[in-house]
Design an enzyme around this catalytic site. Structure first.
Site, mmCIF file in Angstrom:
data_model
loop_
_atom_site.group_PDB
_atom_site.id
_atom_site.type_symbol
_atom_site.label_atom_id
_atom_site.label_comp_id
_atom_site.label_asym_id
_atom_site.label_seq_id
_atom_site.Cartn_x
_atom_site.Cartn_y
_atom_site.Cartn_z
ATOM 1 N N LYS A 1 84.623 -12.381 28.017
ATOM 2 C CA LYS A 1 86.068 -12.379 28.220
ATOM 3 C C LYS A 1 86.404 -12.299 29.693
ATOM 4 O O LYS A 1 85.824 -11.454 30.370
ATOM 5 C CB LYS A 1 86.631 -11.159 27.476
ATOM 6 C CG LYS A 1 88.106 -10.953 27.634
ATOM 7 C CD LYS A 1 88.514 -9.692 26.941
ATOM 8 C CE LYS A 1 89.972 -9.460 27.274
ATOM 9 N NZ LYS A 1 90.373 -8.116 27.034
ATOM 10 N N LYS B 1 82.909 -8.227 29.937
ATOM 11 C CA LYS B 1 84.351 -8.260 30.175
ATOM 12 C C LYS B 1 84.620 -8.086 31.658
ATOM 13 O O LYS B 1 84.237 -7.083 32.260
ATOM 14 C CB LYS B 1 85.030 -7.145 29.370
ATOM 15 C CG LYS B 1 86.526 -7.072 29.608
ATOM 16 C CD LYS B 1 87.201 -6.127 28.650
ATOM 17 C CE LYS B 1 88.672 -5.988 28.986
ATOM 18 N NZ LYS B 1 89.363 -5.085 28.062
HETATM 19 C C1 PBG Z 1 92.216 -3.326 26.293
HETATM 20 C C2 PBG Z 1 92.244 -4.801 26.245
HETATM 21 C C3 PBG Z 1 92.754 -5.725 27.171
HETATM 22 C C4 PBG Z 1 92.631 -6.980 26.600
HETATM 23 C C5 PBG Z 1 92.019 -6.812 25.376
HETATM 24 N N1 PBG Z 1 91.779 -5.459 25.162
HETATM 25 C C6 PBG Z 1 93.422 -5.495 28.484
HETATM 26 C C7 PBG Z 1 92.671 -5.041 29.638
HETATM 27 O O1 PBG Z 1 91.478 -4.753 29.605
HETATM 28 O O2 PBG Z 1 93.325 -4.906 30.658
HETATM 29 C C8 PBG Z 1 93.097 -8.278 27.209
HETATM 30 C C9 PBG Z 1 93.488 -9.337 26.245
HETATM 31 C C10 PBG Z 1 94.267 -10.476 26.822
HETATM 32 O O3 PBG Z 1 94.566 -10.549 28.032
HETATM 33 O O4 PBG Z 1 94.623 -11.358 26.030
HETATM 34 N N2 PBG Z 1 91.263 -2.781 27.140
#
Ligand code: PBG
Length: 323
Positions: free
Chosen positions: A248, A195
């Protein structure tokens, strides 16, 4: 054999032959639909930066779940927006919290819909970070038991799989251990293993009111410039017990999806995130791109890169287009 013996256009001459030589398929089976759930009743509040996506109260979930099922979508992922946020994110593991309630609503309505829950504390913490905070520091190890507690509370409520999205080191192992000790040996873990610290999450943070109140997420989420590190992250999470690993965002990171796919035999998910959704929707609204065709093309591209499943806000719309 080259031209004129070989003519590549022969295999493109009709939709029938194109169907026969198509290398990548996509169906509703490959889609996971994200749902934002908030406290209250009869709430259907459209998210400004994500037209067509809503924050729903729990009483609206049965309808949503039935619709997803009818469209052939096998799974949803839940994100909770609590009424109260505090320093310790205590609502995140409240047995009667919003996500725990939402899981039960959906499982009652459609028992065979796979319910995945996002496990993180940023949506529940007043500081908006994904870990326990001391001063301006995001602490790794003290966050692990909190995440494990959140995961167990979701499993207790009936979640089929938990998806930790916090990027603390060691959290997959900590969660697996706690789930097993509490008897939830069949609750799966989808790890947001790879991520990135991405600007493409902007609209999501609007949706959940979860933007960090100080600093940024770069001390725990990955540097977008890194590729080899993705393999190390995935490797560690697999060793710690992840059942599925996720990359992601998806769209700007398809090379990473491919590398992870090639390096491991475990199922790979890709998250087509909020900013990717917003960009496409905005361009389509202006008439600059064809919405339907772009959606199918984008999701096919993510599959071609190697994703077994795609988390996408387009899931319902795409299922209709593909069905
Ligand atoms: C929580 C989380 C996030 C997303 C999924 N789980 C936000 C982040 O890490 O800032 C992002 C999902 C999206 O942008 O569609 N940690």
């Amino acid at each position: 054999m080259s031209f004129p013996t070989t003519r590549m256009r022969r295999l493109r001459a009709s939709e029938t032959i194109r169907r026969m030589v198509r290398e990548t398929t996509i169906s509703p089976d490959n889609l996971v639909y994200p749902i934002f759930v908030q406290e209250g009743k009869e709430i259907e509040e459209e998210i400004k930066s994500m037209p067509g996506i809503f924050r729903l109260s729990a009483d609206k979930l049965a309808k949503e779940a039935k619709e997803a099922k009818a469209l052939g979508i096998p799974a949803v992922i839940l994100f909770g927006i609590p009424e109260k946020k505090d320093e310790l994110a205590s609502e995140s593991y409240n047995p009667n919290g919003i996500v725990q309630l939402a899981i039960k609503e959906i499982k009652n309505a459609v028992p065979d819909l796979q319910v995945i829950t996002d496990v993180c504390i940023c949506e529940y913490a007043s500081h908006g970070h994904c870990g326990v905070v001391r001063g301006e520091e995001i602490l790794n190890d003290p966050t692990l038991p909190v995440l494990a507690k959140v995961a167990v509370s979701h499993a207790k409520a009936g979640a089929d799989m938990v998806a930790p999205s916090d990027m603390m080191d060691g959290r997959i192992g900590a969660i697996r251990k706690e789930l097993d000790e509490k008897g939830f040996i069949n609750t799966g873990i989808i790890s947001y293993a790879v991520k990135y610290a991405s600007a493409f999450y902007g609209p999501f943070r609007d949706a959940c009111d979860s933007a960090p109140q100080f600093g940024n997420r770069r001390t725990y989420q990955m540097d977008p410039a890194n590729r080899r590190e993705a393999i190390r992250e995935a490797e560690l999470d697999i060793e710690e017990g992840a059942d599925i690993i996720m990359v992601k965002p998806a769209m700007a990171y398809l090379d990473i999806v491919r590398e992870v796919r090639d390096a491991f035999d475990i199922p790979v998910a890709a998250y087509n995130v909020s900013g990717e959704y917003a960009m496409l929707v905005a361009a389509a609204e202006r008439g600059w791109i064809d919405r339907d065709r772009t959606i199918v093309e984008l999701l096919t591209n993510i599959r071609r890169a190697g994703a077994d499943m795609i988390f996408t806000y387009f899931a319902k719309e795409a299922a209709k287009l593909l069905g």
